[in-house]
Each structure stands twice: as C-alpha cells, then as structure tokens.
Design a protein around this motif. Structure first.
Motif, PDB file in Angstrom:
ATOM      1  N   SER A 113       0.823  -1.209   0.000  1.00  0.00           N
ATOM      2  CA  SER A 113       0.000   0.000   0.000  1.00  0.00           C
ATOM      3  C   SER A 113       0.857   1.259   0.000  1.00  0.00           C
ATOM      4  CB  SER A 113      -0.922  -0.014   1.225  1.00  0.00           C
ATOM      5  OG  SER A 113      -1.678   1.174   1.306  1.00  0.00           O
ATOM      6  N   LEU A 114       1.967   1.243   0.758  1.00  0.00           N
ATOM      7  CA  LEU A 114       2.856   2.405   0.796  1.00  0.00           C
ATOM      8  C   LEU A 114       3.421   2.704  -0.592  1.00  0.00           C
ATOM      9  CD1 LEU A 114       4.543   4.557   2.303  1.00  0.00           C
ATOM     10  CD2 LEU A 114       6.264   2.764   2.697  1.00  0.00           C
ATOM     11  N   VAL A 115       3.884   1.676  -1.297  1.00  0.00           N
ATOM     12  CA  VAL A 115       4.468   1.885  -2.622  1.00  0.00           C
ATOM     13  C   VAL A 115       3.409   2.416  -3.588  1.00  0.00           C
ATOM     14  CG1 VAL A 115       5.601   0.752  -4.572  1.00  0.00           C
ATOM     15  CG2 VAL A 115       6.231   0.139  -2.230  1.00  0.00           C
ATOM     16  N   TRP A 116       2.188   1.894  -3.492  1.00  0.00           N
ATOM     17  CA  TRP A 116       1.114   2.406  -4.352  1.00  0.00           C
ATOM     18  C   TRP A 116       0.849   3.883  -4.075  1.00  0.00           C
ATOM     19  CZ3 TRP A 116      -2.654  -2.275  -3.438  1.00  0.00           C
ATOM     20  CH2 TRP A 116      -2.277  -3.325  -4.280  1.00  0.00           C
ATOM     21  N   ARG A 117       0.837   4.247  -2.772  1.00  0.00           N
ATOM     22  CA  ARG A 117       0.548   5.640  -2.424  1.00  0.00           C
ATOM     23  C   ARG A 117       1.626   6.586  -2.942  1.00  0.00           C
ATOM     24  NH1 ARG A 117      -0.198   3.627   2.789  1.00  0.00           N
ATOM     25  NH2 ARG A 117       1.450   4.984   3.601  1.00  0.00           N
ATOM     26  N   LEU A 118       2.829   6.078  -3.056  1.00  0.00           N
ATOM     27  CA  LEU A 118       3.944   6.930  -3.504  1.00  0.00           C
ATOM     28  C   LEU A 118       3.970   7.133  -5.028  1.00  0.00           C
ATOM     29  CD1 LEU A 118       6.762   5.594  -1.169  1.00  0.00           C
ATOM     30  CD2 LEU A 118       5.584   7.795  -1.034  1.00  0.00           C
ATOM     31  N   GLY A 119       3.011   6.488  -5.668  1.00  0.00           N
ATOM     32  CA  GLY A 119       2.845   6.699  -7.102  1.00  0.00           C
ATOM     33  C   GLY A 119       3.997   6.244  -7.982  1.00  0.00           C
ATOM     34  N   GLY A 120       4.839   6.443  -8.473  1.00  0.00           N
ATOM     35  CA  GLY A 120       6.014   6.016  -9.233  1.00  0.00           C
ATOM     36  C   GLY A 120       7.289   6.482  -8.596  1.00  0.00           C
ATOM     37  N   GLN A 121       7.198   7.006  -7.331  1.00  0.00           N
ATOM     38  CA  GLN A 121       8.404   7.519  -6.684  1.00  0.00           C
ATOM     39  C   GLN A 121       9.097   6.475  -5.812  1.00  0.00           C
ATOM     40  OE1 GLN A 121       8.546  11.841  -5.714  1.00  0.00           O
ATOM     41  NE2 GLN A 121       6.352  11.568  -5.391  1.00  0.00           N
ATOM     42  N   ALA A 122       8.558   5.269  -5.795  1.00  0.00           N
ATOM     43  CA  ALA A 122       9.171   4.198  -4.997  1.00  0.00           C
ATOM     44  C   ALA A 122       9.211   2.925  -5.815  1.00  0.00           C
ATOM     45  CB  ALA A 122       8.401   3.981  -3.701  1.00  0.00           C
ATOM     46  N   THR A 123      10.318   2.204  -5.707  1.00  0.00           N
ATOM     47  CA  THR A 123      10.489   0.922  -6.385  1.00  0.00           C
ATOM     48  C   THR A 123      10.928  -0.108  -5.357  1.00  0.00           C
ATOM     49  OG1 THR A 123      11.183   2.047  -8.414  1.00  0.00           O
ATOM     50  CG2 THR A 123      11.688  -0.306  -8.240  1.00  0.00           C
ATOM     51  N   VAL A 124      10.285  -1.275  -5.372  1.00  0.00           N
ATOM     52  CA  VAL A 124      10.652  -2.349  -4.445  1.00  0.00           C
ATOM     53  C   VAL A 124      11.850  -3.091  -5.024  1.00  0.00           C
ATOM     54  CG1 VAL A 124       9.912  -4.429  -3.254  1.00  0.00           C
ATOM     55  CG2 VAL A 124       8.266  -2.583  -3.666  1.00  0.00           C
ATOM     56  N   LEU A 125      12.957  -3.080  -4.310  1.00  0.00           N
ATOM     57  CA  LEU A 125      14.152  -3.817  -4.724  1.00  0.00           C
ATOM     58  C   LEU A 125      14.157  -5.233  -4.150  1.00  0.00           C
ATOM     59  CD1 LEU A 125      16.826  -0.986  -4.276  1.00  0.00           C
ATOM     60  CD2 LEU A 125      15.503  -1.591  -6.327  1.00  0.00           C
ATOM     61  N   GLU A 126      13.713  -5.382  -2.928  1.00  0.00           N
ATOM     62  CA  GLU A 126      13.617  -6.683  -2.249  1.00  0.00           C
ATOM     63  C   GLU A 126      12.492  -6.584  -1.219  1.00  0.00           C
ATOM     64  OE1 GLU A 126      17.264  -7.827  -0.413  1.00  0.00           O
ATOM     65  OE2 GLU A 126      18.503  -7.356  -2.146  1.00  0.00           O
ATOM     66  N   PRO A 127      11.829  -7.706  -0.950  1.00  0.00           N
ATOM     67  CA  PRO A 127      11.924  -9.031  -1.571  1.00  0.00           C
ATOM     68  C   PRO A 127      11.088  -9.101  -2.845  1.00  0.00           C
ATOM     69  CG  PRO A 127      10.355  -9.097   0.224  1.00  0.00           C
ATOM     70  CD  PRO A 127      10.922  -7.700   0.216  1.00  0.00           C
ATOM     71  N   ALA A 128      11.324 -10.126  -3.630  1.00  0.00           N
ATOM     72  CA  ALA A 128      10.684 -10.243  -4.935  1.00  0.00           C
ATOM     73  C   ALA A 128       9.175 -10.395  -4.813  1.00  0.00           C
ATOM     74  CB  ALA A 128      11.273 -11.446  -5.689  1.00  0.00           C
ATOM     75  N   GLU A 129       8.700 -11.075  -3.753  1.00  0.00           N
ATOM     76  CA  GLU A 129       7.261 -11.299  -3.647  1.00  0.00           C
ATOM     77  C   GLU A 129       6.497  -9.996  -3.419  1.00  0.00           C
ATOM     78  OE1 GLU A 129       9.071 -12.787   0.343  1.00  0.00           O
ATOM     79  OE2 GLU A 129       9.574 -12.811  -1.809  1.00  0.00           O
TER      80      GLU A 129
END
Length: 324
Positions: free
Chosen positions: A287-303
């Motif tokens: 949810s946090l990454v979605w809220r940040l719109g394209g300003q956050a990318t998950v590097l780990e973990p893959a799931e």
C-alpha cells in the motif's frame, strides 16, 4: 542508569509545574525541587525549556519569562497557562464521551481517577450531560467477541495466556505463552501488550490476529523491569521477526526515511535513496508503494515487488474497462 524520560511525561510535569510556580513566586529552587519530586538540575532544565515556550506569535512578549539566578524562581508572562481550564459545551461533552469509553477498556489501571473526573464533569454540565447518551464510540474489531473477554479475564486474575498468533510478515502461525500487561485500543483495533516467553521480550499483539487463545493456570507475572512501552511514535516498533523490505525512493519520497523507522539509508548519486525498513504486514508495504505513485520501487523481496506490479496492473485494467 535511569531510563530516559518520555516527552509525554515531561509535558505533563511542565503543565503542572507552571501554574504551581506562578502561584509561588520567589520559591527557593531547592524547595521547589523537593516538592515537585525532581532534582534541582531538572528544574533548571525545565526552566530553560520554558524560555522558548509561550503563545503563538513567538515574539518576546509571547514567551514565558523565567528567573532563578539567585536561587529563587520567578515566572512571568505565563498567566494563560496558569488560569484554570475552561471548557465550552461541546468540549465538555466530548470529554465525557471519551471518559465513558475509557471505562470500557479492560485492564484500566486508573479507573477510580477516571470515575472521579467523569462524576465532576457530569455534575458541572448538568442536564447537558444527558446529550452524551445519544453518542456511542465503537471500539470493536473482529476480536472483541471472542479473544478480548479471555484477555480481560487474564488481566483481572493475573494469569498467563497461550496464544496461537499469526505473524503477518511471514504468514506464519506461532504458539506463544504471554504474561499480559495491558490492553489498548488504537485506531479501532485491540492490542495486548505483554511479556512473550517465546521472544523473551515485551511484545504488542493485535488481537484480530490471534487465531486461538487459552487461559492458563500459571500466574501471568511479567519480569519486574518490564514497563509499558511509550507509543508516542506509533504502534509499530520494528523487530527482527518482521519482514525486511528494501525500497528505492525518488527525491520526492525521501520523507519516508524520516517518517517511518528505517534500518539503513543509502544516498545515491542521482539524488535518490535506498532504504531498508521492517514491516509487520506485507500488505502495508504494498500500500505504501502504491501511495507513492512512481516515486518508490521495491528492490527486495521479490514477492512484494510482484504484489505491487500485480495490483497496479489490476487497477489499470479496471480503469481501462470503465473508460471504454
């Protein structure tokens, strides 16, 4: 070494100390320390803090004036704080509703004090207090009907609990024996704070994640040095059991590292940053990454990265179908 004083405890003392000193102008510093139950050094530290406190505006006339060089304490320009608190009708009713709700909290340690305050407020507001009967504050979640009564009984009888508890970060159910300390309701969810024998440490358990609870015949006595945690910084306090998530944050999302507890922050050459943070609930990280719109990318973990991509794809597909 004594534990550091919390900001909440210091604020409570300052709010008590200011009117007390205003009504005792010129009191000896040593005497003030004795009667307030703190050291003279603490009194001086508090007076230094009061120098930068006052009413909005922050001009010299708005700030509290304190003098104690000759060993006697004088406070000026603090009349606003020294005056008795005056509540309007709506404020009084809100406080009555809050106190009545607080009395329903299991394991409340200062019940007598709450009851006395409620009685005084009800008497002072007279018939107006009857309006609060039409207001109900719900402190319920899925745990209130099953788990909460057992936890309440354990607190009242000082007995140990056995929990089958879901650790959301690992999607794993764990078996734990817990000596209960208190129950809290925060943001509509019930929590049990207690001494966990599995972790050999204090833990905060969200009751809607308790799959099974049993009251044991053993006494539920936490260690003598176990104290309720300060929750001023929020309910979540990371532990090694939580899932480690690594994010790459664009400059516009750098506030995440200041707002949430992180384990590591690494600045990159392009002004971005890479942060490591632990999360108890993987859904929160998504949810946090979605809220940040394209300003956050998950590097780990893959799931977690895959869940972010899948959810975003579903949202785009839903939007496209509605626009067609």
């Amino acid at each position: 070494m004594a534990a550091p004083e919390s900001a909440t405890a210091r604020l409570a003392r300052l709010l008590t100390m200011v009117p007390w000193l205003v009504n005792r102008q010129g009191i000896d510093l040593q005497q003030a320390a004795r009667e307030l139950g703190v050291s003279p050094e603490q009194i001086e530290a508090d007076l230094l803090l009061l120098f930068v406190c006052g009413t909005p505006g922050h001009l010299p006339d708005d700030l509290i004036e304190a003098e104690w060089e000759d060993g006697h304490v004088y406070l000026r320009n603090a009349d606003t704080i020294a005056r008795p608190l005056r509540l309007d009708r709506d404020e009084a009713l809100a406080l009555i509703v809050g106190l009545r709700t607080l009395l329903d909290v299991p394991g409340l340690g200062e019940r007598a004090a709450v009851e006395r305050a409620l009685a005084k407020l009800t008497e002072a507001t007279g018939e107006t207090a009857g309006d609060t009967g039409r207001v109900r504050v719900a402190l319920d979640d899925d745990a209130s009907d099953t788990v909460l009564p057992v936890v309440r009984q354990a607190l009242e009888q000082d007995r140990r609990l056995h929990l089958r508890y879901l650790v959301a970060a690992r999607d794993e159910a764990t078996e734990r024996d817990v000596d209960p300390m208190r129950v809290l309701n925060i943001d509509g969810h019930w929590y049990l704070e207690g001494w966990c024998h599995r972790a050999q440490d204090q833990r905060l358990f969200r009751l809607d994640r308790v799959e099974r609870v049993a009251l044991l015949d053993e006494p539920g006595t936490p260690p003598a040095d176990a104290r309720p945690r300060e929750l001023d910084g929020g309910v979540f306090q990371p532990s090694r059991e939580d899932l480690l998530v690594r994010l790459r944050l664009a400059p516009g999302a750098s506030w995440v590292a200041e707002y949430y507890p992180v384990e590591r922050v690494e600045e990159t050459d392009d002004g971005a940053s890479v942060v490591d943070l632990r999360v108890a609930d993987p859904a929160w990280a998504v949810s946090l990454v979605w809220r940040l719109g394209g300003q956050a990318t998950v590097l780990e973990p893959a799931e977690i990265a895959e869940r972010v991509r899948a959810g975003a794809a579903e949202a785009r597909a839903a939007y496209a179908s509605e626009s067609a």
